[in-house]
Scaffold this motif. Structure first.
Motif, PDB file in Angstrom:
ATOM      1  N   ARG A  58       0.812  -1.219   0.000  1.00  0.00           N
ATOM      2  CA  ARG A  58       0.000   0.000   0.000  1.00  0.00           C
ATOM      3  C   ARG A  58       0.845   1.269   0.000  1.00  0.00           C
ATOM      4  NH1 ARG A  58      -1.156   2.614   4.916  1.00  0.00           N
ATOM      5  NH2 ARG A  58       0.155   1.887   6.626  1.00  0.00           N
ATOM      6  N   ARG A  59       2.004   1.254   0.650  1.00  0.00           N
ATOM      7  CA  ARG A  59       2.788   2.473   0.764  1.00  0.00           C
ATOM      8  C   ARG A  59       3.648   2.731  -0.470  1.00  0.00           C
ATOM      9  NH1 ARG A  59       4.038   4.320   6.434  1.00  0.00           N
ATOM     10  NH2 ARG A  59       3.472   2.156   6.912  1.00  0.00           N
ATOM     11  N   THR A  60       4.108   1.662  -1.102  1.00  0.00           N
ATOM     12  CA  THR A  60       4.962   1.824  -2.283  1.00  0.00           C
ATOM     13  C   THR A  60       4.157   1.972  -3.571  1.00  0.00           C
ATOM     14  OG1 THR A  60       5.157  -0.590  -2.428  1.00  0.00           O
ATOM     15  CG2 THR A  60       6.887   0.589  -1.229  1.00  0.00           C
ATOM     16  N   HIS A  61       2.967   1.378  -3.636  1.00  0.00           N
ATOM     17  CA  HIS A  61       2.114   1.481  -4.838  1.00  0.00           C
ATOM     18  C   HIS A  61       0.684   1.810  -4.411  1.00  0.00           C
ATOM     19  CE1 HIS A  61       5.508  -1.149  -5.957  1.00  0.00           C
ATOM     20  NE2 HIS A  61       5.430  -0.547  -7.137  1.00  0.00           N
ATOM     21  N   PRO A  62       0.443   3.001  -3.861  1.00  0.00           N
ATOM     22  CA  PRO A  62      -0.891   3.308  -3.311  1.00  0.00           C
ATOM     23  C   PRO A  62      -1.992   3.289  -4.358  1.00  0.00           C
ATOM     24  CG  PRO A  62       0.476   5.282  -3.396  1.00  0.00           C
ATOM     25  CD  PRO A  62       1.377   4.143  -3.716  1.00  0.00           C
ATOM     26  N   GLU A  63      -1.719   3.825  -5.567  1.00  0.00           N
ATOM     27  CA  GLU A  63      -2.759   3.861  -6.592  1.00  0.00           C
ATOM     28  C   GLU A  63      -3.112   2.457  -7.064  1.00  0.00           C
ATOM     29  OE1 GLU A  63       0.110   5.535  -6.885  1.00  0.00           O
ATOM     30  OE2 GLU A  63      -0.334   7.694  -6.953  1.00  0.00           O
ATOM     31  N   LEU A  64      -2.092   1.643  -7.340  1.00  0.00           N
ATOM     32  CA  LEU A  64      -2.342   0.286  -7.821  1.00  0.00           C
ATOM     33  C   LEU A  64      -3.095  -0.533  -6.784  1.00  0.00           C
ATOM     34  CD1 LEU A  64      -1.889  -1.845 -10.000  1.00  0.00           C
ATOM     35  CD2 LEU A  64       0.322  -2.376  -8.934  1.00  0.00           C
ATOM     36  N   TYR A  95      -7.659   5.341   2.512  1.00  0.00           N
ATOM     37  CA  TYR A  95      -6.815   6.175   3.378  1.00  0.00           C
ATOM     38  C   TYR A  95      -5.392   6.261   2.828  1.00  0.00           C
ATOM     39  CZ  TYR A  95      -3.755   7.299   7.290  1.00  0.00           C
ATOM     40  OH  TYR A  95      -2.767   7.841   8.079  1.00  0.00           O
ATOM     41  N   THR A  96      -4.868   5.131   2.371  1.00  0.00           N
ATOM     42  CA  THR A  96      -3.491   5.094   1.891  1.00  0.00           C
ATOM     43  C   THR A  96      -3.304   5.967   0.659  1.00  0.00           C
ATOM     44  OG1 THR A  96      -3.185   2.859   2.754  1.00  0.00           O
ATOM     45  CG2 THR A  96      -1.652   3.593   1.074  1.00  0.00           C
ATOM     46  N   ILE A  97      -4.226   5.877  -0.293  1.00  0.00           N
ATOM     47  CA  ILE A  97      -4.058   6.666  -1.511  1.00  0.00           C
ATOM     48  C   ILE A  97      -4.227   8.156  -1.244  1.00  0.00           C
ATOM     49  CG2 ILE A  97      -6.470   6.584  -2.286  1.00  0.00           C
ATOM     50  CD1 ILE A  97      -5.433   6.227  -5.132  1.00  0.00           C
ATOM     51  N   SER A  98      -5.032   8.501  -0.240  1.00  0.00           N
ATOM     52  CA  SER A  98      -5.193   9.926   0.083  1.00  0.00           C
ATOM     53  C   SER A  98      -3.960  10.496   0.779  1.00  0.00           C
ATOM     54  CB  SER A  98      -6.428  10.124   0.969  1.00  0.00           C
ATOM     55  OG  SER A  98      -6.258   9.489   2.231  1.00  0.00           O
ATOM     56  N   VAL A  99      -3.151   9.625   1.383  1.00  0.00           N
ATOM     57  CA  VAL A  99      -1.933  10.077   2.053  1.00  0.00           C
ATOM     58  C   VAL A  99      -0.736  10.038   1.114  1.00  0.00           C
ATOM     59  CG1 VAL A  99      -0.314   9.644   3.957  1.00  0.00           C
ATOM     60  CG2 VAL A  99      -2.757   9.356   4.318  1.00  0.00           C
ATOM     61  N   PHE A 145     -16.062   9.451   3.341  1.00  0.00           N
ATOM     62  CA  PHE A 145     -15.487  10.801   3.303  1.00  0.00           C
ATOM     63  C   PHE A 145     -14.600  11.050   4.516  1.00  0.00           C
ATOM     64  CE2 PHE A 145     -15.564  15.357   4.215  1.00  0.00           C
ATOM     65  CZ  PHE A 145     -15.136  15.866   3.000  1.00  0.00           C
ATOM     66  N   GLY A 146     -14.985  10.542   5.689  1.00  0.00           N
ATOM     67  CA  GLY A 146     -14.172  10.738   6.886  1.00  0.00           C
ATOM     68  C   GLY A 146     -12.797  10.098   6.756  1.00  0.00           C
ATOM     69  N   VAL A 147     -12.765   8.865   6.225  1.00  0.00           N
ATOM     70  CA  VAL A 147     -11.476   8.189   6.020  1.00  0.00           C
ATOM     71  C   VAL A 147     -10.622   8.971   5.030  1.00  0.00           C
ATOM     72  CG1 VAL A 147     -10.392   6.111   5.077  1.00  0.00           C
ATOM     73  CG2 VAL A 147     -12.342   5.908   6.636  1.00  0.00           C
ATOM     74  N   TRP A 148     -11.237   9.397   3.924  1.00  0.00           N
ATOM     75  CA  TRP A 148     -10.482  10.157   2.915  1.00  0.00           C
ATOM     76  C   TRP A 148      -9.984  11.492   3.485  1.00  0.00           C
ATOM     77  CZ3 TRP A 148     -11.386  14.959   0.716  1.00  0.00           C
ATOM     78  CH2 TRP A 148     -10.608  15.285  -0.391  1.00  0.00           C
ATOM     79  N   ALA A 149     -10.836  12.210   4.227  1.00  0.00           N
ATOM     80  CA  ALA A 149     -10.440  13.502   4.793  1.00  0.00           C
ATOM     81  C   ALA A 149      -9.318  13.338   5.818  1.00  0.00           C
ATOM     82  CB  ALA A 149     -11.655  14.173   5.447  1.00  0.00           C
ATOM     83  N   PHE A 150      -9.363  12.271   6.597  1.00  0.00           N
ATOM     84  CA  PHE A 150      -8.293  12.031   7.568  1.00  0.00           C
ATOM     85  C   PHE A 150      -6.963  11.803   6.846  1.00  0.00           C
ATOM     86  CE2 PHE A 150      -5.888   9.233  10.466  1.00  0.00           C
ATOM     87  CZ  PHE A 150      -5.818  10.084  11.564  1.00  0.00           C
ATOM     88  N   GLY A 151      -7.016  11.064   5.737  1.00  0.00           N
ATOM     89  CA  GLY A 151      -5.801  10.863   4.957  1.00  0.00           C
ATOM     90  C   GLY A 151      -5.287  12.149   4.338  1.00  0.00           C
ATOM     91  N   GLU A 152      -6.219  12.985   3.839  1.00  0.00           N
ATOM     92  CA  GLU A 152      -5.802  14.272   3.270  1.00  0.00           C
ATOM     93  C   GLU A 152      -5.144  15.161   4.314  1.00  0.00           C
ATOM     94  OE1 GLU A 152      -6.024  16.000   0.122  1.00  0.00           O
ATOM     95  OE2 GLU A 152      -5.942  13.886  -0.415  1.00  0.00           O
ATOM     96  N   ARG A 153      -5.679  15.124   5.527  1.00  0.00           N
ATOM     97  CA  ARG A 153      -5.067  15.910   6.605  1.00  0.00           C
ATOM     98  C   ARG A 153      -3.654  15.408   6.900  1.00  0.00           C
ATOM     99  NH1 ARG A 153      -4.436  15.840  12.100  1.00  0.00           N
ATOM    100  NH2 ARG A 153      -4.617  17.865  13.161  1.00  0.00           N
ATOM    101  N   ARG A 154      -3.510  14.091   6.876  1.00  0.00           N
ATOM    102  CA  ARG A 154      -2.174  13.520   7.090  1.00  0.00           C
ATOM    103  C   ARG A 154      -1.229  13.938   5.964  1.00  0.00           C
ATOM    104  NH1 ARG A 154       0.136   8.527   8.625  1.00  0.00           N
ATOM    105  NH2 ARG A 154       2.399   8.812   8.434  1.00  0.00           N
ATOM    106  N   ARG A 155      -1.723  13.960   4.734  1.00  0.00           N
ATOM    107  CA  ARG A 155      -0.893  14.379   3.612  1.00  0.00           C
ATOM    108  C   ARG A 155      -0.448  15.844   3.788  1.00  0.00           C
ATOM    109  NH1 ARG A 155      -0.890  13.616  -2.028  1.00  0.00           N
ATOM    110  NH2 ARG A 155      -2.737  12.300  -1.963  1.00  0.00           N
TER     111      ARG A 155
END
Length: 403
Positions: A58-64, A95-99, A145-155
């Motif tokens: 997940r961390r090395t290929h988040p989109e895939l 979450y991973t792809i948003s970060v 949306f909450g999971v995605w927003a949390f990842g965006e905040r982390r990014r």
């Protein structure tokens, strides 16, 4: 900013053992949720395992990883398999792809998550009351949306921290570059002055040589005296040249774009005898200066006198810049038995201002000059307030001047 964080939040920057962490995470989720799903429904359980295993990368290929897990979820929807615990892999992938993923793919992932909410509601709650459908749609949408927003905040936080680190590193590089530039500029100025220091001795040698040549027949004693003067002057000039060349290991070029010094147009070199004039000029600028000389004054080598003059000049300049209005300054020259001690002090507020407003180029220059003569310079705030510069300059230059 719009690219991936792979160059920022890589395993080197996030954690040394991030791969091991991702392996443990994926393995733990698979063991718990995957086999829990297998126990309930074998086909749905296999789909759940297929959603969890890709999280290893997940961390090395988040989109895939995200789109792979989403494809399995679509297969689950098409086959009519029921929702099961393995679907938590979708949330982890989102979450991973948003970060760690590219910003554009993160936005696409949010859209895919919203579409998944509509598809899941239609498939699994299509026969329910419309109120229940809306409730489940809102609940699932808020979760996605909450999971995605949390990842965006982390990014965003990761980018902010990375910017701070880069800015700190850039400031450190700028400080080192400015310090090197200050040394280079000071060496350039010393290189320009070497002509004036040595040309004085060479001029004396030439005059004495011409005089001795004319007096060789008529007055042999006068010729001998001229030759002795030539020898003494030559040895002193050679010693100073060695000290200069020891510092200037590389050719110094003007850093300010100015034309090189014309050796045919020498300028008078200041020394200790020029200090009263310098102090008068500083007094005219509005600074109160007390000038004292203790010990028995003596004739100094041109280089040593120039060094003392420049140190006092720099100390008074710093006082004018940083001490503030109404400051009083003291310049004290002590001619000791073995060395000249130069002390420049003030009672102003320079101790609190100079470090933040001056990167220390003057202090670098003073130390460079003093080191040529084998001396030292110490500068810093005084205990009772104000600033103090103390330079100790030995009279005798070391014979082995090359460094």
């Amino acid at each position: 900013m719009t690219g991936t964080l792979s160059g920022i939040l890589t395993p080197r920057r996030v954690a040394q053992h991030s791969k091991a962490f991702d392996l443990l995470l994926a393995g733990g989720l698979t063991l718990f949720f995957g086999f829990l799903s297998l126990a309930q429904d074998q086909y749905a359980g296999l789909l759940g395992v297929a959603m969890l295993v890709p999280l290893i990368w997940r961390r090395t290929h988040p989109e895939l990883v995200f789109f792979s897990v989403s494809a399995v979820a679509v297969l689950q929807w098409l086959s009519g398999a029921r929702l099961q615990a393995g679907n938590v892999g979708l949330l982890v992938a989102l979450y991973t792809i948003s970060v760690y993923g590219a910003v554009r793919y993160s936005r696409i992932a949010l859209g895919v998550g919203g579409l998944g909410v509509l598809m899941a509601t239609a498939r699994y709650y299509g026969n329910s009351d419309w109120r229940q459908q809306i409730t489940m749609m809102v609940a699932l949408g808020a979760l996605v949306f909450g999971v995605w927003a949390f990842g965006e905040r982390r990014r965003t936080r990761g980018l902010y921290v990375a910017q701070l680190e880069e800015r700190a590193a850039q400031l450190e590089r700028d400080r080192d570059r400015e310090a090197k530039l200050a040394v280079s500029n000071e060496r350039t100025r010393i290189a320009r002055e070497i002509h004036d220091v040595v040309a004085h001795g060479l001029s004396i040698m030439i005059v004495q040589a011409d005089g001795g040549l004319y007096a060789a027949d008529a007055s042999p004693e006068q010729a001998k005296k001229a030759l002795a003067t030539i020898g003494d002057t030559g040895r002193a000039s050679l010693t100073e040249m060695r000290k200069m060349l020891g510092l200037l290991k590389q050719d110094a070029q003007p850093q300010d774009g100015s034309a090189p010094l014309d050796p045919n147009q020498p300028r008078p070199q200041p020394g200790v005898s020029s200090l009263p004039e310098l102090i008068d000029n500083v007094r005219d600028a509005g600074l109160s200066v007390d000038y004292q000389v203790t010990g028995t004054p003596r004739d100094l080598p041109a280089l040593l006198g120039l060094t003392a003059y420049r140190i006092v000049q720099e100390g008074l300049t710093n006082t004018l810049k940083h001490a503030g209005p109404g400051a009083r300054t003291s310049v004290h020259l002590d001619f000791g038995r073995e060395m000249l001690t130069v002390v420049v002090t003030d009672d102003g507020r320079g101790a609190g201002v100079a470090p933040s407003s001056d990167p220390g180029h003057g202090l670098v220059g003073m130390r460079q000059r003093a080191s040529i003569s084998g001396g030292t310079v110490n500068a810093g705030p005084k205990a009772g307030g104000g600033y103090e510069v103390i330079a100790k300059l030995p009279y005798n230059l070391p014979a082995g001047g090359d460094q």
